[in-house]
Design a protein around this motif. Structure first.
Motif, PDB file in Angstrom:
ATOM      1  N   SER A   1       0.847  -1.198   0.000  1.00  0.00           N
ATOM      2  CA  SER A   1       0.000   0.000   0.000  1.00  0.00           C
ATOM      3  C   SER A   1       0.878   1.243   0.000  1.00  0.00           C
ATOM      4  O   SER A   1       0.615   2.217  -0.711  1.00  0.00           O
TER       5      SER A   1
ATOM      6  N   ARG B   1       7.988  -9.079  -3.945  1.00  0.00           N
ATOM      7  CA  ARG B   1       7.039 -10.086  -3.458  1.00  0.00           C
ATOM      8  C   ARG B   1       5.707  -9.867  -4.176  1.00  0.00           C
ATOM      9  O   ARG B   1       5.394  -8.743  -4.550  1.00  0.00           O
TER      10      ARG B   1
ATOM     11  N   CYS C   1      -1.155 -19.246  -3.358  1.00  0.00           N
ATOM     12  CA  CYS C   1      -2.044 -18.499  -2.457  1.00  0.00           C
ATOM     13  C   CYS C   1      -3.498 -18.928  -2.614  1.00  0.00           C
ATOM     14  O   CYS C   1      -3.800 -19.854  -3.360  1.00  0.00           O
TER      15      CYS C   1
ATOM     16  N   LEU D   1      -9.161 -12.087  -2.876  1.00  0.00           N
ATOM     17  CA  LEU D   1      -8.025 -11.513  -3.612  1.00  0.00           C
ATOM     18  C   LEU D   1      -8.414 -10.215  -4.304  1.00  0.00           C
ATOM     19  O   LEU D   1      -7.618  -9.287  -4.420  1.00  0.00           O
TER      20      LEU D   1
ATOM     21  N   GLU E   1      -8.992  -0.490   1.761  1.00  0.00           N
ATOM     22  CA  GLU E   1      -8.633   0.646   2.630  1.00  0.00           C
ATOM     23  C   GLU E   1      -7.956   1.745   1.810  1.00  0.00           C
ATOM     24  O   GLU E   1      -8.215   2.937   1.999  1.00  0.00           O
TER      25      GLU E   1
ATOM     26  N   ASN F   1      -9.105   5.560   1.207  1.00  0.00           N
ATOM     27  CA  ASN F   1      -8.225   6.715   1.431  1.00  0.00           C
ATOM     28  C   ASN F   1      -8.233   7.662   0.226  1.00  0.00           C
ATOM     29  O   ASN F   1      -8.247   8.883   0.381  1.00  0.00           O
TER      30      ASN F   1
ATOM     31  N   ASN G   1      -0.595   8.488   6.049  1.00  0.00           N
ATOM     32  CA  ASN G   1      -0.010   7.326   5.372  1.00  0.00           C
ATOM     33  C   ASN G   1       1.002   6.659   6.264  1.00  0.00           C
ATOM     34  O   ASN G   1       1.650   7.261   7.049  1.00  0.00           O
TER      35      ASN G   1
HETATM   36  C1  FAD Z   1      -2.864 -12.531  -5.515  1.00  0.00           C
HETATM   37  C2  FAD Z   1      -2.064 -11.266  -5.502  1.00  0.00           C
HETATM   38  C3  FAD Z   1      -1.413 -10.874  -6.665  1.00  0.00           C
HETATM   39  C4  FAD Z   1      -0.626  -9.720  -6.673  1.00  0.00           C
HETATM   40  N1  FAD Z   1       0.054  -9.393  -7.816  1.00  0.00           N
HETATM   41  C5  FAD Z   1       0.937  -8.373  -7.773  1.00  0.00           C
HETATM   42  C6  FAD Z   1       1.793  -8.100  -8.893  1.00  0.00           C
HETATM   43  O1  FAD Z   1       1.734  -8.769  -9.932  1.00  0.00           O
HETATM   44  N2  FAD Z   1       2.713  -7.115  -8.767  1.00  0.00           N
HETATM   45  C7  FAD Z   1       2.833  -6.365  -7.636  1.00  0.00           C
HETATM   46  O2  FAD Z   1       3.688  -5.488  -7.605  1.00  0.00           O
HETATM   47  N3  FAD Z   1       2.024  -6.581  -6.561  1.00  0.00           N
HETATM   48  C8  FAD Z   1       1.089  -7.565  -6.600  1.00  0.00           C
HETATM   49  N4  FAD Z   1       0.304  -7.829  -5.505  1.00  0.00           N
HETATM   50  C9  FAD Z   1       0.523  -7.068  -4.283  1.00  0.00           C
HETATM   51  C10 FAD Z   1      -0.628  -6.161  -3.905  1.00  0.00           C
HETATM   52  O3  FAD Z   1      -0.676  -5.036  -4.753  1.00  0.00           O
HETATM   53  C11 FAD Z   1      -0.378  -5.785  -2.433  1.00  0.00           C
HETATM   54  O4  FAD Z   1      -0.539  -6.969  -1.673  1.00  0.00           O
HETATM   55  C12 FAD Z   1      -1.338  -4.739  -1.950  1.00  0.00           C
HETATM   56  O5  FAD Z   1      -1.089  -3.514  -2.584  1.00  0.00           O
HETATM   57  C13 FAD Z   1      -1.233  -4.567  -0.417  1.00  0.00           C
HETATM   58  O6  FAD Z   1       0.065  -4.357  -0.020  1.00  0.00           O
HETATM   59  P1  FAD Z   1       0.733  -5.227   1.144  1.00  0.00           P
HETATM   60  O7  FAD Z   1       0.569  -6.660   0.778  1.00  0.00           O
HETATM   61  O8  FAD Z   1       2.112  -4.736   1.376  1.00  0.00           O
HETATM   62  O9  FAD Z   1      -0.157  -4.971   2.409  1.00  0.00           O
HETATM   63  P2  FAD Z   1      -0.008  -3.736   3.392  1.00  0.00           P
HETATM   64  O10 FAD Z   1       0.181  -2.487   2.631  1.00  0.00           O
HETATM   65  O11 FAD Z   1       1.010  -4.089   4.419  1.00  0.00           O
HETATM   66  O12 FAD Z   1      -1.420  -3.708   4.041  1.00  0.00           O
HETATM   67  C14 FAD Z   1      -1.821  -4.534   5.143  1.00  0.00           C
HETATM   68  C15 FAD Z   1      -3.204  -4.087   5.579  1.00  0.00           C
HETATM   69  O13 FAD Z   1      -3.163  -2.735   6.083  1.00  0.00           O
HETATM   70  C16 FAD Z   1      -4.050  -1.911   5.353  1.00  0.00           C
HETATM   71  N5  FAD Z   1      -3.474  -0.587   5.157  1.00  0.00           N
HETATM   72  C17 FAD Z   1      -2.260  -0.325   4.627  1.00  0.00           C
HETATM   73  N6  FAD Z   1      -2.054   1.004   4.575  1.00  0.00           N
HETATM   74  C18 FAD Z   1      -3.166   1.596   5.067  1.00  0.00           C
HETATM   75  C19 FAD Z   1      -3.567   2.960   5.280  1.00  0.00           C
HETATM   76  N7  FAD Z   1      -2.791   3.989   4.940  1.00  0.00           N
HETATM   77  N8  FAD Z   1      -4.805   3.187   5.792  1.00  0.00           N
HETATM   78  C20 FAD Z   1      -5.620   2.151   6.130  1.00  0.00           C
HETATM   79  N9  FAD Z   1      -5.284   0.843   5.969  1.00  0.00           N
HETATM   80  C21 FAD Z   1      -4.090   0.563   5.436  1.00  0.00           C
HETATM   81  C22 FAD Z   1      -4.251  -2.611   4.019  1.00  0.00           C
HETATM   82  O14 FAD Z   1      -5.480  -2.255   3.415  1.00  0.00           O
HETATM   83  C23 FAD Z   1      -4.221  -4.080   4.425  1.00  0.00           C
HETATM   84  O15 FAD Z   1      -5.466  -4.475   4.911  1.00  0.00           O
HETATM   85  C24 FAD Z   1      -0.528  -8.947  -5.492  1.00  0.00           C
HETATM   86  C25 FAD Z   1      -1.197  -9.326  -4.331  1.00  0.00           C
HETATM   87  C26 FAD Z   1      -1.961 -10.467  -4.321  1.00  0.00           C
HETATM   88  C27 FAD Z   1      -2.660 -10.866  -3.066  1.00  0.00           C
END
Ligand code: FAD
Length: 392
Positions: free
Chosen positions: A136, A159, A205, A366, A375, A379, A392
């Motif tokens: 995020s 990742r 996954c 997903l 979320e 925002n 943020n």
């Molecule tokens: C099946 C799958 C395929 C994907 N494919 C790709 C891909 O091809 N390339 C790629 O680059 N990425 C990919 N992603 C990654 C995806 O874009 C991220 O998982 C997503 O953006 C969330 O980031 P994070 O996993 O770091 O979670 P985090 O950012 O750590 O979030 C964890 C939780 O906290 C919440 N949160 C975070 N920040 C805030 C905020 N400011 N306010 C309120 N709540 C917040 C989030 O909504 C979430 O619930 C994929 C993910 C999945 C599950």
């Protein structure tokens, strides 16, 4: 006000439907996975994408000077809707994120090398943005690009790179200036996936999907394969994400799932009584019907804004949020209403509606994560539409 796609888009939809009927191929399409990820990961799916290309349907919205036909983005959306409805792969990353960014910001070499291959459906990309500590908050990414003679050396980890296990090229973001403010020290690169120093590790996954961890160890990238200006990558990523949210999430396939639920409820019985007469069932279905109409309206708002040449940023966030949350409600409603049989997998003779909802129930989780979590969408709406402060 006319809430409609208009006659030209409708005529195009009919053409696409005819093409899909004539080119039906179970190796390419899985109608029980409508609207779920279908990757271009097999020779049959690659051949299918080339057929779309021969029809001129890949990159329709690109300007004519780059081989497109200057069609409004709505046509690409309609194409994706129809592809999703039959469970075929969608046109996506190459045309949207990669192609549009190269056209706007890439050097002549990148334009010459990549744009014709994208239009010809000859090339597949993996998108490497997310990292263990950046999702995020993407601007926190730390995969390092260090300047060397004639190029850059990449070291670090990505990742959740979907498609990394079969893609030809890696479109990835790296930190080029660790001393600059975090949004201003990131650059986009294009790297061949088979380059020495790249290791792809499977991350199985939910819903049987596959994504990957990717490790980069002293991977050299020539200067020409940096996209646009060095340290401007975050700006390009944000711009391209607006395209992604627009074309990747389609309404029609998901309406089809809701229709499957309704079809089931028309004849299903519980304790010998028709479920359709149960007041609770009727309440749930009426609520979903209303939510789906709202989805369609959100979608048309996105399309209308894009058709005016504006970036539908807030509208796309509202659409993605509403669609993915409603998708979860549809899946959950099926599991709740159909009872224990609904959790049986496809292939089991007792599984209602071919066991489609067991898998979709998982998959709908997903959808609320990819291309920005719910979320994050909230925002965007809070900050950009309502002017509320967001931390943020
Ligand atoms: C099946 C799958 C395929 C994907 N494919 C790709 C891909 O091809 N390339 C790629 O680059 N990425 C990919 N992603 C990654 C995806 O874009 C991220 O998982 C997503 O953006 C969330 O980031 P994070 O996993 O770091 O979670 P985090 O950012 O750590 O979030 C964890 C939780 O906290 C919440 N949160 C975070 N920040 C805030 C905020 N400011 N306010 C309120 N709540 C917040 C989030 O909504 C979430 O619930 C994929 C993910 C999945 C599950």
């Amino acid at each position: 006000m006319d809430f409609d796609y208009g006659p030209e888009a409708k005529a195009f939809r009919a053409q696409v439907r005819q093409f899909l009927a004539e080119n039906h191929d179970p190796e390419v399409m899985d109608p029980t996975r409508e609207g779920m990820a279908q990757l271009v990961d097999t020779p049959a799916r690659r051949a299918f994408m080339r057929k779309l290309s021969e029809r001129g349907w890949i990159g329709m919205s690109w300007p004519k000077e780059y081989g497109g036909s200057d069609a409004p983005g709505m046509f690409e959306y309609v194409l994706n809707e129809e592809l999703a409805t039959v469970g075929a792969p969608l046109i996506g990353k190459g045309v949207g994120i990669v192609g549009k960014t190269i056209m706007r910001h890439g050097n002549e070499r990148l334009k010459k090398e990549f744009l014709p291959k994208i239009l010809g459906a000859e090339i597949e990309f993996a998108i490497g943005y997310s990292e263990p500590n950046a999702g995020s908050d993407l601007a926190a990414l730390s995969l390092r690009a260090t300047k060397t003679e004639g190029g850059w050396v990449l070291n670090g980890q990505k990742r959740f790179t979907t498609s990394a296990h079969f893609a030809d090229w890696y479109w990835l973001a790296a930190r080029t200036d660790p001393d600059a403010p975090k949004h201003k020290g990131i650059t986009l690169f294009l790297v061949p996936m088979n380059q020495k120093g790249i290791e792809v590790v499977n991350m199985p996954c939910l819903a049987g999907e596959r994504t990957n961890e990717v490790f980069l160890d002293d991977v050299f990238v020539p200067d020409d394969y940096a996209v646009g200006e060095v340290n401007k990558g975050f700006y390009y990523i944000s711009e391209a994400l607006d395209f992604e949210r627009f074309t990747l999430f389609t309404v029609s396939a998901f309406v089809k799932k809701y229709e499957a639920l309704r079809t089931y409820l028309r004849t299903a019985t519980r304790d010998g009584k028709p479920m359709r007469e149960d007041p609770e069932v009727r309440r749930v279905v009426a609520r979903l019907a209303t939510r789906i109409e709202v989805c369609k309206m959100h979608c048309l708002r996105v399309i209308a804004k894009a058709a005016r040449g504006e970036v539908p940023n807030i509208e796309a966030a509202m659409f993605k949020l509403w669609l993915s949350q409603t998708a979860q409600e549809v899946a959950e409603a099926f599991i709740t209403l159909a009872g224990p049989d609904a959790v049986l997998r496809r292939g089991n003779e007792h599984a209602p509606v071919d066991g489609r909802f067991e898998n979709y129930f998982q998959y709908s989780v997903l959808e609320t994560v990819g291309a920005g979590t719910s979320e994050v969408q909230r925002n965007i709406i809070a900050r950009r539409a309502l002017g509320l402060p967001v931390q943020n």
